[in-house]
Design a protein around this motif. Sequence first.
Motif, PDB file in Angstrom:
ATOM      1  N   THR A  22      43.632  22.736  36.665  1.00 18.38           N
ATOM      2  CA  THR A  22      43.642  24.018  35.970  1.00 18.38           C
ATOM      3  C   THR A  22      42.657  24.035  34.803  1.00 18.38           C
ATOM      4  O   THR A  22      42.163  25.097  34.419  1.00 18.38           O
ATOM      5  N   MET A  23      42.366  22.869  34.263  1.00 21.99           N
ATOM      6  CA  MET A  23      41.444  22.792  33.126  1.00 21.99           C
ATOM      7  C   MET A  23      40.051  23.222  33.549  1.00 21.99           C
ATOM      8  O   MET A  23      39.560  22.861  34.625  1.00 21.99           O
ATOM      9  N   THR A  24      39.416  24.027  32.713  1.00 23.53           N
ATOM     10  CA  THR A  24      38.079  24.539  33.037  1.00 23.53           C
ATOM     11  C   THR A  24      36.984  23.542  32.696  1.00 23.53           C
ATOM     12  O   THR A  24      35.877  23.643  33.231  1.00 23.53           O
ATOM     13  N   GLN A  25      37.255  22.596  31.813  1.00 24.49           N
ATOM     14  CA  GLN A  25      36.267  21.571  31.498  1.00 24.49           C
ATOM     15  C   GLN A  25      36.291  20.474  32.551  1.00 24.49           C
ATOM     16  O   GLN A  25      37.360  20.092  33.027  1.00 24.49           O
ATOM     17  N   VAL A  80      37.619   5.526  38.325  1.00 26.18           N
ATOM     18  CA  VAL A  80      38.110   6.898  38.408  1.00 26.18           C
ATOM     19  C   VAL A  80      39.361   6.945  39.273  1.00 26.18           C
ATOM     20  O   VAL A  80      39.342   6.528  40.434  1.00 26.18           O
ATOM     21  N   THR A  81      40.461   7.442  38.720  1.00 22.11           N
ATOM     22  CA  THR A  81      41.691   7.645  39.489  1.00 22.11           C
ATOM     23  C   THR A  81      41.908   9.113  39.828  1.00 22.11           C
ATOM     24  O   THR A  81      42.530   9.437  40.826  1.00 22.11           O
ATOM     25  N   THR A  82      41.377   9.995  38.988  1.00 20.58           N
ATOM     26  CA  THR A  82      41.541  11.433  39.208  1.00 20.58           C
ATOM     27  C   THR A  82      40.304  12.158  38.681  1.00 20.58           C
ATOM     28  O   THR A  82      39.765  11.790  37.637  1.00 20.58           O
ATOM     29  N   ALA A  83      39.897  13.174  39.424  1.00 21.86           N
ATOM     30  CA  ALA A  83      38.816  14.061  38.976  1.00 21.86           C
ATOM     31  C   ALA A  83      39.234  15.494  39.285  1.00 21.86           C
ATOM     32  O   ALA A  83      39.742  15.773  40.377  1.00 21.86           O
ATOM     33  N   ASN A  84      39.063  16.383  38.321  1.00 25.99           N
ATOM     34  CA  ASN A  84      39.500  17.757  38.574  1.00 25.99           C
ATOM     35  C   ASN A  84      38.413  18.564  39.275  1.00 25.99           C
ATOM     36  O   ASN A  84      37.271  18.109  39.457  1.00 25.99           O
ATOM     37  N   ASN A  85      38.796  19.780  39.694  1.00 23.64           N
ATOM     38  CA  ASN A  85      37.861  20.624  40.446  1.00 23.64           C
ATOM     39  C   ASN A  85      36.614  20.961  39.631  1.00 23.64           C
ATOM     40  O   ASN A  85      35.515  21.062  40.183  1.00 23.64           O
ATOM     41  N   ALA A  86      36.782  21.145  38.318  1.00 22.97           N
ATOM     42  CA  ALA A  86      35.640  21.488  37.475  1.00 22.97           C
ATOM     43  C   ALA A  86      34.609  20.364  37.474  1.00 22.97           C
ATOM     44  O   ALA A  86      33.396  20.620  37.472  1.00 22.97           O
ATOM     45  N   PHE A  87      35.061  19.101  37.490  1.00 23.53           N
ATOM     46  CA  PHE A  87      34.137  17.966  37.519  1.00 23.53           C
ATOM     47  C   PHE A  87      33.378  17.956  38.842  1.00 23.53           C
ATOM     48  O   PHE A  87      32.153  17.765  38.876  1.00 23.53           O
ATOM     49  N   VAL A  88      34.112  18.173  39.934  1.00 28.43           N
ATOM     50  CA  VAL A  88      33.495  18.162  41.260  1.00 28.43           C
ATOM     51  C   VAL A  88      32.446  19.268  41.380  1.00 28.43           C
ATOM     52  O   VAL A  88      31.351  19.057  41.897  1.00 28.43           O
ATOM     53  N   LEU A  93      41.666   9.548  29.507  1.00 29.93           N
ATOM     54  CA  LEU A  93      41.289  10.912  29.896  1.00 29.93           C
ATOM     55  C   LEU A  93      39.925  11.213  29.285  1.00 29.93           C
ATOM     56  O   LEU A  93      39.734  11.068  28.077  1.00 29.93           O
ATOM     57  N   ILE A  94      38.968  11.637  30.128  1.00 28.12           N
ATOM     58  CA  ILE A  94      37.618  11.940  29.652  1.00 28.12           C
ATOM     59  C   ILE A  94      37.280  13.387  29.997  1.00 28.12           C
ATOM     60  O   ILE A  94      37.454  13.820  31.137  1.00 28.12           O
ATOM     61  N   LEU A  95      36.814  14.123  28.999  1.00 29.91           N
ATOM     62  CA  LEU A  95      36.429  15.521  29.166  1.00 29.91           C
ATOM     63  C   LEU A  95      34.933  15.668  28.874  1.00 29.91           C
ATOM     64  O   LEU A  95      34.392  14.997  27.984  1.00 29.91           O
ATOM     65  N   PHE A  96      34.305  16.570  29.615  1.00 25.06           N
ATOM     66  CA  PHE A  96      32.862  16.798  29.481  1.00 25.06           C
ATOM     67  C   PHE A  96      32.620  18.261  29.130  1.00 25.06           C
ATOM     68  O   PHE A  96      33.084  19.157  29.834  1.00 25.06           O
ATOM     69  N   ASP A  97      31.911  18.477  28.039  1.00 24.04           N
ATOM     70  CA  ASP A  97      31.599  19.838  27.587  1.00 24.04           C
ATOM     71  C   ASP A  97      30.104  20.079  27.766  1.00 24.04           C
ATOM     72  O   ASP A  97      29.280  19.444  27.103  1.00 24.04           O
ATOM     73  N   ASP A  98      29.742  20.977  28.689  1.00 24.17           N
ATOM     74  CA  ASP A  98      28.342  21.275  28.962  1.00 24.17           C
ATOM     75  C   ASP A  98      27.809  22.197  27.850  1.00 24.17           C
ATOM     76  O   ASP A  98      28.179  23.366  27.758  1.00 24.17           O
ATOM     77  N   VAL A  99      26.931  21.668  27.010  1.00 21.64           N
ATOM     78  CA  VAL A  99      26.400  22.437  25.878  1.00 21.64           C
ATOM     79  C   VAL A  99      24.903  22.684  26.046  1.00 21.64           C
ATOM     80  O   VAL A  99      24.200  22.949  25.062  1.00 21.64           O
ATOM     81  N   THR A 100      24.421  22.623  27.286  1.00 20.95           N
ATOM     82  CA  THR A 100      22.990  22.786  27.522  1.00 20.95           C
ATOM     83  C   THR A 100      22.492  24.125  26.999  1.00 20.95           C
ATOM     84  O   THR A 100      21.510  24.194  26.246  1.00 20.95           O
ATOM     85  N   GLU A 101      23.156  25.211  27.388  1.00 24.36           N
ATOM     86  CA  GLU A 101      22.730  26.540  26.947  1.00 24.36           C
ATOM     87  C   GLU A 101      22.911  26.706  25.444  1.00 24.36           C
ATOM     88  O   GLU A 101      22.084  27.333  24.779  1.00 24.36           O
TER      89      GLU A 101
END
Length: 325
Positions: free
Chosen positions: A23-26, A37-45, A122-130
């Motif tokens: 459900t997380m958007t990040q 890696v044990t779990t990857a969410n849809n946003a990562f994929v 738990l690792i989160l990635f924030d795309d700040v390119t723009e």
Amino acid sequence: MILEDLYRLLKSGHVLAQGIVDTMTQPTIVLDHNLCVTTANNAFVRTFEVERDDILGQNFFDLGNGQWDIAELRHLIGSVIPKAAAVIGFEVVHNFPAIGQRTFLVDARRLIHPDNNSTNILILFDDVTERRRHDAERDFIIAETRHRLRNLLAVIRAIAMQTETEDRTATEYRDILLGRLEVTLRAQELAATGEATDFEVLLRQSVSEPGAQRLHCDGPTVTLASSKVLAISMIFHELGTNAAKYGALSVPDGEIHVTWALEAGARDRTYLVCNWREKNGLPVTPPKRRGYGTELIEGTSAHLGGKVELKYDPGGLAAMIKIPV
């Protein structure tokens, strides 16, 4: 509770946990104690355009041709569990295999567990390119604005300091100063576009009304680089101002005729050769002393790499201005 019920409960809990992560958007992944890696969410994929099965069980620092294998990031993530630390906003700029050049901020924390003995991260990635691109554009615009303001203030100060006060009333000084500032601002507006400016348009704009109605122009289409617009505008504004005060534009029947042509010069340079001629005006004589106007016209032409010749003929002022374009 029978074994089947326990299995069903565990499976339900796992599905619920995976659903929360998805459900997380990040983009988010969970690492085990071996940093695999044990779990990857849809946003990562979606973000990294990978298959979930291809990354599960893989070491985090081996993902994507090792784009995360950064010594400092490895050290920080390695200290999350033993030191109960957290990684917040670690910036990674990388040319990722599937998505190209991107900038991410990485957050890493130990996964919360009821008995406080979890070894998962738990690792989160924030795309700040723009965001970084917009910040860079904003900083450039601010810096450019400050630069232009400093230049404009320097020009205004120079005009104010060099506008003579001797034998002039305060009203005369004000009108002369405001006239020069007005043509400076108009020229700055043209130069600020960064586009080439038509010479005839600049010429007519530089000669104040109503004198512009008695300005006759004849010459080919010539475009000027934005870097030359202000200087050339000041030259012709000064000529027009002098004509309005002492020359052809100071009488009803006076006219100004301006012709120009392009001329080849040394070292493959092209020059704009412009002839300014006043007719039907008051008789003119050479000035007894060099004033600001003459110095501006000659000095600005020289600064541009050109030259100017002023002839005070009895029938009217004639000027030849030669400027490299």
